[in-house]
Design a protein around this motif. Structure first.
Motif, PDB file in Angstrom:
ATOM      1  N   LEU A   1       2.474 -19.401  33.870  1.00 31.74           N
ATOM      2  CA  LEU A   1       2.374 -19.769  32.464  1.00 31.74           C
ATOM      3  C   LEU A   1       2.401 -18.523  31.582  1.00 31.74           C
ATOM      4  N   ALA A   2       1.770 -17.433  32.042  1.00 27.76           N
ATOM      5  CA  ALA A   2       1.783 -16.185  31.266  1.00 27.76           C
ATOM      6  C   ALA A   2       3.212 -15.685  31.054  1.00 27.76           C
ATOM      7  N   PHE A   3       4.023 -15.673  32.104  1.00 26.81           N
ATOM      8  CA  PHE A   3       5.418 -15.236  31.974  1.00 26.81           C
ATOM      9  C   PHE A   3       6.198 -16.175  31.051  1.00 26.81           C
ATOM     10  N   GLN A   4       5.893 -17.460  31.134  1.00 31.08           N
ATOM     11  CA  GLN A   4       6.595 -18.427  30.286  1.00 31.08           C
ATOM     12  C   GLN A   4       6.252 -18.220  28.812  1.00 31.08           C
ATOM     13  N   ILE A   5       4.971 -17.987  28.519  1.00 32.73           N
ATOM     14  CA  ILE A   5       4.548 -17.738  27.137  1.00 32.73           C
ATOM     15  C   ILE A   5       5.218 -16.467  26.608  1.00 32.73           C
ATOM     16  N   ALA A   6       5.229 -15.415  27.430  1.00 26.68           N
ATOM     17  CA  ALA A   6       5.846 -14.156  27.006  1.00 26.68           C
ATOM     18  C   ALA A   6       7.336 -14.344  26.715  1.00 26.68           C
ATOM     19  N   SER A   7       8.015 -15.132  27.537  1.00 28.65           N
ATOM     20  CA  SER A   7       9.447 -15.349  27.304  1.00 28.65           C
ATOM     21  C   SER A   7       9.681 -16.090  25.988  1.00 28.65           C
ATOM     22  N   GLN A   8       8.737 -16.973  25.614  1.00 31.51           N
ATOM     23  CA  GLN A   8       8.854 -17.676  24.336  1.00 31.51           C
ATOM     24  C   GLN A   8       8.675 -16.705  23.170  1.00 31.51           C
ATOM     25  N   PHE A   9       7.707 -15.798  23.282  1.00 30.31           N
ATOM     26  CA  PHE A   9       7.524 -14.774  22.249  1.00 30.31           C
ATOM     27  C   PHE A   9       8.762 -13.875  22.163  1.00 30.31           C
ATOM     28  N   ASP A  10       9.305 -13.496  23.319  1.00 38.36           N
ATOM     29  CA  ASP A  10      10.507 -12.652  23.326  1.00 38.36           C
ATOM     30  C   ASP A  10      11.665 -13.343  22.608  1.00 38.36           C
ATOM     31  N   ALA A  11      11.842 -14.637  22.887  1.00 35.81           N
ATOM     32  CA  ALA A  11      12.951 -15.374  22.282  1.00 35.81           C
ATOM     33  C   ALA A  11      12.746 -15.550  20.782  1.00 35.81           C
ATOM     34  N   LEU A  12      11.535 -15.969  20.379  1.00 39.69           N
ATOM     35  CA  LEU A  12      11.265 -16.212  18.954  1.00 39.69           C
ATOM     36  C   LEU A  12      11.233 -14.922  18.145  1.00 39.69           C
ATOM     37  N   GLY A  13      10.834 -13.830  18.795  1.00 37.84           N
ATOM     38  CA  GLY A  13      10.720 -12.565  18.071  1.00 37.84           C
ATOM     39  C   GLY A  13      11.884 -11.626  18.288  1.00 37.84           C
ATOM     40  N   ALA A  14      12.988 -12.149  18.819  1.00 32.04           N
ATOM     41  CA  ALA A  14      14.124 -11.289  19.183  1.00 32.04           C
ATOM     42  C   ALA A  14      14.671 -10.517  17.989  1.00 32.04           C
ATOM     43  N   THR A  15      14.842 -11.173  16.850  1.00 27.59           N
ATOM     44  CA  THR A  15      15.423 -10.494  15.685  1.00 27.59           C
ATOM     45  C   THR A  15      14.423  -9.567  15.000  1.00 27.59           C
ATOM     46  N   MET A  16      13.151  -9.664  15.383  1.00 26.06           N
ATOM     47  CA  MET A  16      12.116  -8.813  14.791  1.00 26.06           C
ATOM     48  C   MET A  16      11.820  -7.580  15.646  1.00 26.06           C
ATOM     49  N   GLY A  17      12.414  -7.533  16.845  1.00 20.61           N
ATOM     50  CA  GLY A  17      12.122  -6.418  17.741  1.00 20.61           C
ATOM     51  C   GLY A  17      10.734  -6.479  18.333  1.00 20.61           C
TER      52      GLY A  17
END
Length: 445
Positions: free
Chosen positions: A92-108
């Motif tokens: 679940l931790a890796f899944q949450i991080a991947s969601q943050f990575d995807a949503l925050g992609a344009t913000m770096g």
């Protein structure tokens, strides 16, 4: 229809929730067309800076419900470590991080995942790079707080406990208490859970300030698009019943839930012997094996995942067609979490509970909790006797294969320990033999 009525019937958009700029661009690119109910209720108070208690079933979009407000504030106030998210499981931790990575992609946005089973030193290096979002399991995070020089949580603005009811169980409770002592009192706190237990309510009173309470589900519930069945069989025929079910669903993506690691291992090997594409998932696997099993299942390299309750919470595997409860869970709420792996995001799904003569009481309790009766699964039993001999033979081969593997690992472990001890003795002898007498005296002193 009047204009006002037209507006009322028009689906709510993310822009109307107060989002703008990079987040809207990212949501559009990810094809998030409209917010889910939990997102509608959580994002506005989150943007206002309020603490939140979110009660929502799995598959409701709750990760984005807390990630979006955090990223919205990070855009306004960029800094180093900004948010910490705690998860009960590594997956679940890796899944949450991947969601943050995807949503925050344009913000770096930079994320770091800190979980058990991964190298401690490489994790310390990633912490030194000052991630914006840290996603962690409690035990390993506490280890770094105690041992990693220069690392602290004193600057975080957001603290999230995902699957809070499980995080506050006895297994994690002590670590959670210690972690909360190391975070600033002036912070925003989010608690997300499928159920509001007494422990979650207690933490709410102790740590949250005037929280917005959002509840989009009842205490125990399953989605209406889930077809729920039970299948009664004698205990000695459980394996052949499972094989018969899998034969009839050969094109489906299926999770089979079992109670123990031993069952997961045996069934996975037995099914592979019988020609099924199966892979096990249980807690004692090393992290790379666990992620590898999940990736095989998600990529459809294997269409059957034999899992313990490790896989029952939080994991977002979009295309699970069927959940089979090979072993009855201990509690009714564990059943809710298990069957929540299918029929997600409005899709249809099916669950089958295999029960024996020893599980009748559980069925009665479960149906009381659900407020409905499970339907009897319309299963053709004519092939059971035909399959039984083959299944029993595959079971015997699987047991012997696993015994051989365990013996080999045990022998290899003893050999490594013996070699290591011999090396130490040899090193000591070489040092003693080659060291000048004065140095030897100094060493002995």
């Amino acid at each position: 229809m009047t204009p006002s009525q037209s507006e009322e019937n028009e689906p709510l958009s993310f822009s109307k929730l107060g989002l703008s700029g990079p987040l809207l661009e990212t949501l559009s690119r990810m094809k998030f067309s409209s917010p889910t109910p939990i997102q509608v209720e959580c994002i506005p108070p989150g943007i206002e800076g309020r603490d939140i208690i979110g009660i929502a079933p799995t598959g409701s979009g709750k990760t984005a419900a807390f990630a979006i407000p955090i990223l919205r504030h990070l855009w306004d106030y960029p800094q180093g470590l900004f948010a910490c998210v705690l998860s009960p499981t590594r997956e679940l931790a890796f899944q949450i991080a991947s969601q943050f990575d995807a949503l925050g992609a344009t913000m770096g946005v930079r994320t770091a995942v800190i979980v058990g089973g991964d190298d401690h030193v490489s994790q310390a290096v990633s912490l030194a790079k000052k991630p914006h979002v840290l996603v962690a399991t409690p035990g390993r995070l506490l280890d770094h707080l105690k041992a990693t020089k220069g690392f602290s949580l004193r600057t975080i603005k957001f603290m999230v406990l995902d699957e809070a009811d499980r995080l506050l169980d006895s297994d994690f409770g002590i670590a959670i208490d210690e972690i909360l002592k190391n975070v600033p009192r002036e912070r925003t706190t989010y608690l997300f859970s499928a159920t509001l237990t007494d422990k979650v309510a207690k933490l709410q009173r102790a740590n949250l300030r005037n929280p917005a309470r959002v509840q989009v589900s009842t205490k125990y519930s399953t989605v209406s698009s889930l077809l729920q069945y039970y299948l009664l069989c004698p205990l000695i025929k459980k394996e052949v019943i499972l094989v018969s079910l899998l034969n009839s669903m050969v094109q489906n993506s299926i999770i089979v839930f079992v109670r123990t690691k031993a069952s997961a291992r045996k069934l996975a090997v037995m099914l592979r012997i019988l020609g099924f594409r199966s892979v096990p998932l249980y807690g004692e696997m090393i992290q790379s094996q666990r992620l590898g099993a999940l990736n095989q299942f998600k990529s459809k390299a294997c269409n059957i995942l034999i899992a313990t309750d490790l896989a029952s919470r939080g994991l977002d595997i979009p295309s699970v067609d069927v959940v089979i409860n090979y072993d009855c869970p201990t509690h009714s709420k564990d059943y809710i979490h298990r069957v929540g792996r299918t029929a997600r995001a409005g899709r249809a799904g099916k669950s089958i509970l295999i029960t024996t003569q020893y599980d009748v009481e559980f069925i009665q309790r479960l149906e009381t909790v659900l407020g409905r009766q499970l339907d009897l699964y319309p299963h053709d039993k004519s092939e059971i006797d035909i399959l039984k001999e083959r299944v029993d033979e595959a079971g015997r081969i699987a047991i012997n294969q696993l015994k051989s593997e365990d013996a080999s690992k045990s022998k290899g472990g003893r050999e490594k320990r013996r070699i290591s001890a011999d090396d130490r003795d040899r090193d000591d002898d070489e040092v003693e033999a080659g060291m000048p007498s004065v140095s030897r005296k100094k060493t002995r002193r």
